[in-house]
Design an enzyme around this catalytic site. Structure first.
Site, PDB file in Angstrom:
ATOM      1  N   LYS A   1       0.842  -1.190   0.000  1.00 56.33           N
ATOM      2  CA  LYS A   1       0.000   0.000   0.000  1.00 56.33           C
ATOM      3  C   LYS A   1       0.881   1.245   0.000  1.00 56.33           C
ATOM      4  CE  LYS A   1      -3.897  -1.832   2.749  1.00 56.33           C
ATOM      5  NZ  LYS A   1      -4.963  -1.735   1.747  1.00 56.33           N
TER       6      LYS A   1
ATOM      7  N   ARG B   1     -10.070 -11.750   2.162  1.00 54.15           N
ATOM      8  CA  ARG B   1     -10.969 -12.773   1.604  1.00 54.15           C
ATOM      9  C   ARG B   1     -10.328 -14.147   1.616  1.00 54.15           C
ATOM     10  NH1 ARG B   1     -11.508  -9.672  -4.033  1.00 54.15           N
ATOM     11  NH2 ARG B   1     -11.216  -7.942  -2.583  1.00 54.15           N
TER      12      ARG B   1
HETATM   13  N1  BES Z   1      -8.080  -3.916   4.533  1.00 54.72           N
HETATM   14  C1  BES Z   1      -8.287  -3.489   3.205  1.00 54.72           C
HETATM   15  C2  BES Z   1      -9.623  -2.761   2.996  1.00 54.72           C
HETATM   16  C3  BES Z   1      -9.788  -1.459   3.726  1.00 54.72           C
HETATM   17  C4  BES Z   1      -9.518  -0.261   3.084  1.00 54.72           C
HETATM   18  C5  BES Z   1     -10.256  -1.425   5.025  1.00 54.72           C
HETATM   19  C6  BES Z   1      -9.690   0.935   3.744  1.00 54.72           C
HETATM   20  C7  BES Z   1     -10.436  -0.224   5.702  1.00 54.72           C
HETATM   21  C8  BES Z   1     -10.155   0.965   5.046  1.00 54.72           C
HETATM   22  C9  BES Z   1      -8.261  -4.703   2.267  1.00 54.72           C
HETATM   23  O1  BES Z   1      -7.457  -5.754   2.665  1.00 54.72           O
HETATM   24  C10 BES Z   1      -7.742  -4.233   0.950  1.00 54.72           C
HETATM   25  O2  BES Z   1      -6.623  -3.810   0.911  1.00 54.72           O
HETATM   26  N2  BES Z   1      -8.549  -4.329  -0.105  1.00 54.72           N
HETATM   27  C11 BES Z   1      -8.145  -3.938  -1.404  1.00 54.72           C
HETATM   28  C12 BES Z   1      -8.672  -4.976  -2.376  1.00 54.72           C
HETATM   29  C13 BES Z   1      -8.132  -4.821  -3.765  1.00 54.72           C
HETATM   30  C14 BES Z   1      -6.645  -5.109  -3.787  1.00 54.72           C
HETATM   31  C15 BES Z   1      -8.868  -5.776  -4.661  1.00 54.72           C
HETATM   32  C16 BES Z   1      -8.730  -2.569  -1.689  1.00 54.72           C
HETATM   33  O3  BES Z   1      -9.835  -2.283  -1.220  1.00 54.72           O
HETATM   34  O4  BES Z   1      -8.055  -1.757  -2.306  1.00 54.72           O
HETATM   35 MN    MN Z   2      -5.437  -5.504   2.033  1.00 57.21          MN
END
Ligand code: BES
Ligand code: MN
Ligand code: ZN
Length: 491
Positions: A272, A346
């Site tokens: 990230k 997931r």
């Molecule tokens: N933990 C994050 C989702 C999240 C984002 C929670 C902001 C709380 C606040 C999750 O694991 C994630 O990173 N999801 C990705 C999925 C994508 C790579 C398909 C996302 O939402 O960008």
């Molecule tokens: Mn994530």
């Protein structure tokens, strides 16, 4: 905080801060205002409201010194929604306002004339959660002294039902505090093992059985998806299985809750950007919420069997980290091609849900901070709800609207499923950006068999950048109250 009931009149109740909810500034037609006005000196309230431009709208508040005319030192008027709106939400907000306005004051009294048990419970819950302070990791002199040692709820009759409502409200609030403390805890402290130990010690106090699975046991169970996520981490993953099973009467329903417990989500190799990573200690909120729900169900002695399954790992970038392109075999036997290591939740949930559905629940309900897309769709204050069962979704929505928590149901459209087709493995775990919250749910659906299932994406409301309504900044405990209300409806 000690909360007691009183039947004293509003002018007599002895307290530092008397809290009065009003939806109108019309003194003559609002009995509690006329009573106070008569004691304070006729006409004084109307002038005060006008001078201070207090309009009794929700969100407004006015605190005035009362002096010797009434039993209270100060009176706090809080604007509330008119009676047609949720009584429960209003009562909770009064409690929260009282606790927040307490400052150095030691006691407060809430006027709840005519309130039913449900509102008394919500007010007690609001008092305790409103006083929450995230001070556990501040050193000695930076810790704020606790305000409000004692509170009084002014009611018409101090019945046994209302006394029970108070202790239930406190039990729910304390379960919510457990959630907030774990979510706010720093990720170098709150690791999967820490989460397991915390769950075990809380469980022990409230008659909940707790079994902790370590890395070896997860390997033996074939949970390769779960394990893949943790491969880049220096610490071990844990699965935590909580069981509350009442003995008398024998429960007729069994509900299994599952929670995403990523104690830190760096994104893994698909790392990230810094600004998106700063709040990622919150990524175990689903697991913490699940713990809070089981604890509260046990403390309220609900006649329902309730399980909590917490899947906890850390998503890091160590040398052994899983990669895009890797293929792993799930507990269900399906092979999964890894696309983006930041879609880790997931994967953990897939293996835990697969185990959960084998427990043969009447309902299977998961909480997860799963997708940023859910925040884009619904904003930070509302959770996404997805389900394969309309009756379950409707019952849950009804519970939520009583409690004043907000969910919005999204469709599990089958034609989006083609985004998950893989040329290498049985399935891939990420689709395109379009419908990202739904495709995450469609991936989970592959692992739940024919369970009646509810998926709650709490990425927004589990953790707030700024306080909102009854919720503080940081971990909120969102979802506990609704789950409890839903479980009570099954009883
Ligand atoms: N933990 C994050 C989702 C999240 C984002 C929670 C902001 C709380 C606040 C999750 O694991 C994630 O990173 N999801 C990705 C999925 C994508 C790579 C398909 C996302 O939402 O960008
Ligand atoms: Mn994530
Ligand atoms: Zn995550």
């Amino acid at each position: 905080m000690k909360i007691s009931l009183s039947t004293a009149s509003v002018t007599r109740v002895k307290t530092d801060l008397l809290v009065v909810g009003v939806s109108s500034t019309d003194v003559a037609s609002t009995p509690v205002l006329s009573e106070l006005d008569a004691a304070l000196g006729a006409g004084r309230l109307a002038k005060l409201f006008a001078d201070e431009r207090f309009d009794a709208k929700p969100g407004s508040a006015l605190c005035v010194p009362a002096g010797s005319e009434v039993g209270a030192q100060w009176v706090l008027f809080v604007g509330i929604e008119p009676e047609s709106a949720s009584a429960l939400r209003t009562a909770r907000m009064l409690g929260v306002h009282a606790a927040r306005a307490a400052k150095a004051r030691k006691t407060a009294a809430l006027v709840l004339a005519g309130a039913e048990a449900a509102s008394v419970r919500a007010a007690a819950e609001g008092l305790v959660t409103g006083a929450y302070q995230n001070d556990a990791h501040k050193s000695g002199r930076n810790r704020r002294p606790a305000a409000l040692g004692r509170a009084t709820l002014v009611v018409d009759k101090a019945t046994a039902a209302l006394r029970r409502a108070v202790s239930d409200g406190v039990a729910i609030a304390e379960s919510i505090e457990v959630v907030r403390d774990l979510v706010n805890g720093p990720p170098n402290v709150v690791t999967p093992d820490h989460l397991a130990k915390a769950a075990r010690s809380h469980a022990r106090k409230h008659g909940v059985r707790c079994t902790v699975w370590d890395q070896k046991k997860l390997e033996a169970a074939g949970m390769e998806l779960f394990l893949a996520v943790n491969k880049g981490s220096a610490v071990e993953p844990r699965m935590i299985h909580l069981v509350y099973k009442p003995t008398d009467p024998k429960p007729t329903k069994k509900v299994v809750f599952v929670g995403k417990g990523i104690t830190f989500d760096s994104g893994g190799l698909c790392i990230k950007p810094g600004p998106s990573m700063t709040t990622m200690k919150c990524d175990m909120a689903g697991a913490a919420t699940t713990l809070g729900i089981v604890l509260a169900a046990a403390r309220l002695r609900l006649p329902v069997e309730v399980h909590g399954l917490l899947g906890s790992a850390e998503n890091m970038t160590g040398a052994a980290a899983y990669r895009p392109g890797d293929v792993y075999t799930s507990r269900e036997g399906k092979t999964v091609e890894i696309i983006n290591t930041d879609a880790e939740g997931r994967l953990v949930l897939a293996d835990v849900l697969s185990y959960a559905k084998d427990q043969k629940p009447d309902y299977l309900i998961d909480h997860a901070t799963l997708t940023g897309a859910c925040l884009v769709a619904l904003g930070p204050y509302r959770a996404g709800m997805m389900s394969n069962d309309d009756e379950l979704a409707d019952a849950y929505q009804a519970a939520a609207s009583l409690e004043g928590e907000r969910y919005w149901r999204l469709p599990l459209d089958d034609d989006l499923r083609k985004q998950l087709e893989s040329s290498t493995a049985d399935i891939k775990h990420v689709g395109t950006r379009l419908g990202g919250t739904i495709t995450a749910a469609l991936f989970l659906r592959e692992f739940i068999g024919d369970a009646k299932w509810l998926h709650l994406d709490i990425a927004g409301p589990a953790f707030l950048e700024e306080a909102n309504g009854p919720y503080p900044k940081g971990g909120t405990g969102f979802g506990v109250a609704t789950a409890l209300r839903f479980l009570e409806g099954l009883a």
